[in-house]
Design an enzyme around this catalytic site. Structure first.
Site, PDB file in Angstrom:
ATOM      1  N   LYS A   8       0.843  -1.184   0.000  1.00 34.68           N
ATOM      2  CA  LYS A   8       0.000   0.000   0.000  1.00 34.68           C
ATOM      3  C   LYS A   8       0.883   1.240   0.000  1.00 34.68           C
ATOM      4  O   LYS A   8       1.903   1.290   0.689  1.00 34.68           O
ATOM      5  CB  LYS A   8      -0.910  -0.029   1.226  1.00 34.68           C
ATOM      6  CG  LYS A   8      -1.934   1.097   1.323  1.00 34.68           C
ATOM      7  CD  LYS A   8      -2.825   0.881   2.546  1.00 34.68           C
ATOM      8  CE  LYS A   8      -3.880   1.966   2.713  1.00 34.68           C
ATOM      9  NZ  LYS A   8      -4.743   1.722   3.898  1.00 34.68           N
TER      10      LYS A   8
ATOM     11  N   SER B  60      -9.900  -0.915   7.217  1.00 32.66           N
ATOM     12  CA  SER B  60      -9.343  -0.680   5.884  1.00 32.66           C
ATOM     13  C   SER B  60      -8.600  -1.858   5.279  1.00 32.66           C
ATOM     14  O   SER B  60      -8.189  -1.802   4.123  1.00 32.66           O
ATOM     15  CB  SER B  60      -8.414   0.544   5.898  1.00 32.66           C
ATOM     16  OG  SER B  60      -9.169   1.719   6.054  1.00 32.66           O
TER      17      SER B  60
ATOM     18  N   SER C   1      -9.757   1.689   3.082  1.00 32.05           N
ATOM     19  CA  SER C   1      -8.931   2.490   2.198  1.00 32.05           C
ATOM     20  C   SER C   1      -7.924   1.678   1.390  1.00 32.05           C
ATOM     21  O   SER C   1      -7.353   2.171   0.425  1.00 32.05           O
ATOM     22  CB  SER C   1      -8.181   3.545   3.014  1.00 32.05           C
ATOM     23  OG  SER C   1      -7.258   2.916   3.918  1.00 32.05           O
TER      24      SER C   1
END
Length: 497
Positions: free
Chosen positions: A87, A186, A162
């Site tokens: 990420k 997330s 997210s």
């Protein structure tokens, strides 16, 4: 064949490479080819370094050959030659670190995060920078400054957030596994929406050093994988105490894979709690049916199913969005247009630089949360909002700990609905925030939680089952999840991209 490789598990690929049937370079080339073929539709990546990844793969192959020539006969490193996506809030030295924000659009990380160093020490190939909601603020990956990621099961729908890029890339076969961060769901929510496994470890189990901070008392790094066994392998590689993170807990990291195998062999039958507060209004009927079917499967295993109560759950969303925004407003104060990051070219003095750089660099959702967080921390409102939210947080944790006096783990839906259409909730922040209603309590209480596939909607969209474990008892959590996975085939299904 290359697509089969890209959808294989860590354990399968490690076995092939150990036996000389596959090289790391061959695997990396297959992953690169798959990414180039499908990422134009999925948009999981913000960037990737093809040459750098192949160089890492060649180095892995050379290490394997050298070990064989030396006749050491030792066990290969657990992730040797396995491409792992990261990420774009996790630092990788020499690679972009953007948080999917214009504020950091041209920033390159000068150092590795602790989890990055541990991946490299385990032999992994650090592969690409994965899209997310800007600064990890969102539940749909629609807030990225660099474009929306699509759900591989239906490109018109969101992948969750997210960590939407991390979930989508594993689901689509663009990486063998990935790391994300989980502040209020997330990792688990996008894992559920994309049909993969997503694990949020206990707060303090994995170092946050090198993670761009959203809410420091809630953030935790964890893996996305195709199986529970792979999640155990990846957690074992990244977990452990780190003196550079003051919240890192100094506990021995168990051998999760061996622990799961041991519990499976013992025939352990767990007491599982079903919180009545998680099955009421707002839960999609198809999600409810899939989760109820999963609970039925646990009954057939011989598990004891008990109803439990988590009465302060109704305050979780409010408490979370006070605490998280307060911490984000503090953490994001460093982005001032002076030290690093975006600097406005229109500014005329230092104060103007500060205001205009932040106005230009941050997106709408980030600004919304900074404003809310600054408000709840302001003079006259701190006690009424922030302090009260922290007291509610204590009550939520107490609810879980009371429930664990009766049960070993808690089973719930991960998300109230399957993946929703792009743009469907963008204009309604409250509706978007409610996507995390079943996951945020875990972060407030600092507990470990995992989402595993448990079915599909009538429209062919994945549905996730959440298992919530006791603090630092990830082995048992993984074993509970793995027992269900072993009796079903939901995790083996792939999107038709």
């Amino acid at each position: 064949m290359s697509q089969d490789l890209c959808h294989s598990t860590i354990s399968e690929l490690s076995r092939l490479m150990a036996g000389g049937e596959l090289s790391s370079v061959e695997l990396m080339k297959a992953v690169i080819a798959r990414t180039k073929a499908v990422d134009g539709k999925v948009r999981a990546f913000n960037s990737f370094d093809e040459d750098g990844a192949l160089a890492q793969a060649r180095a892995a192959d050379e290490r394997r050959v050298s070990a064989g020539a030396a006749g050491t006969g030792g066990q290969p490193r657990p992730l040797e030659g396995i491409p792992i996506g990261l990420k774009d809030v996790i630092s990788v030295e020499g690679q972009p670190l953007t948080a999917s924000s214009r504020m950091l659009e041209n920033f390159v990380s000068p150092y590795d995060a602790t989890v990055t160093l541990r991946l490299k020490a385990a032999g992994a190939i650090c592969w690409g920078r994965l899209n997310l909601d800007e600064f990890a603020m969102g539940s749909s990956t629609e807030n990225s400054a660099f474009g929306t990621t699509s759900n591989p099961w239906d490109l018109s729908r969101v992948p969750g957030g997210s960590s939407g890029g991390s979930a989508a890339c594993v689901s689509a076969g663009e990486a063998i596994a990935a790391l994300g961060s989980d502040t209020g769901g997330s990792i688990r929510q996008p894992a559920a929406l994309c049909g993969v496994v997503g694990l949020k470890p206990t707060y303090g189990r994995v170092s946050r050093y090198g993670l761009i901070a959203f809410a420091s008392s809630l953030d935790q790094i964890g893996p996305f994988t195709r199986t529970v066994g792979d999640a155990a392998c990846l957690l074992g590689a990244i977990a452990g105490h780190d003196r550079r993170d003051s919240t890192s807990v100094d506990l021995e990291v168990p051998d999760y894979s061996a622990g799961i195998a041991g519990l499976a062999k013992s025939g352990r039958r767990w007491k599982l709690g079903i919180p009545k507060e998680y099955f009421g209004e707002g839960l999609d009927p198809e999600v409810a049916a899939a989760v109820e079917a999963a609970i039925g499967e646990y009954r057939r295993m011989g598990c004891e199913i008990r109803e439990v109560s988590l009465p302060h759950t109704k305050y979780a969303v409010g408490a979370y969005y006070i605490i998280a925004t307060a911490e984000c407003s503090s953490n994001l104060a460093r982005y001032d247009g002076i030290r690093y990051g975006h600097r406005s070219e229109e500014a005329t003095d230092a104060i103007d630089t500060y205001f205009k750089s932040r106005a230009e660099g941050f997106g709408a959702e980030v600004k919304r949360r900074i404003i809310l967080g600054t408000y709840v921390l302001s003079s006259g409102y701190y006690d009424a909002y922030y302090l009260r939210a922290q007291k509610v947080r204590t009550l939520i944790r107490r609810d879980f700990l009371e429930a664990y006096k009766e049960v070993d783990a808690i089973v719930t839906p991960t998300s109230p609905t399957p993946a929703f259409k792009k743009g469907e909730k963008a204009a309604n922040p409250l509706a978007m925030y409610l996507n995390d209603i079943y996951t945020i309590g875990v972060n407030l209480a600092g507990l470990p939680g995992i989402s595993i596939p448990c079915g599909f909607s009538g429209g062919g969209l994945p549905i996730g089952l959440q298992v919530i474990g006791q603090p630092f008892r990830e082995t048992e959590l993984l074993a509970v999840a793995g027992a269900y996975e072993a009796r079903t085939d939901w995790h083996t299904r792939r999107p038709a991209l």
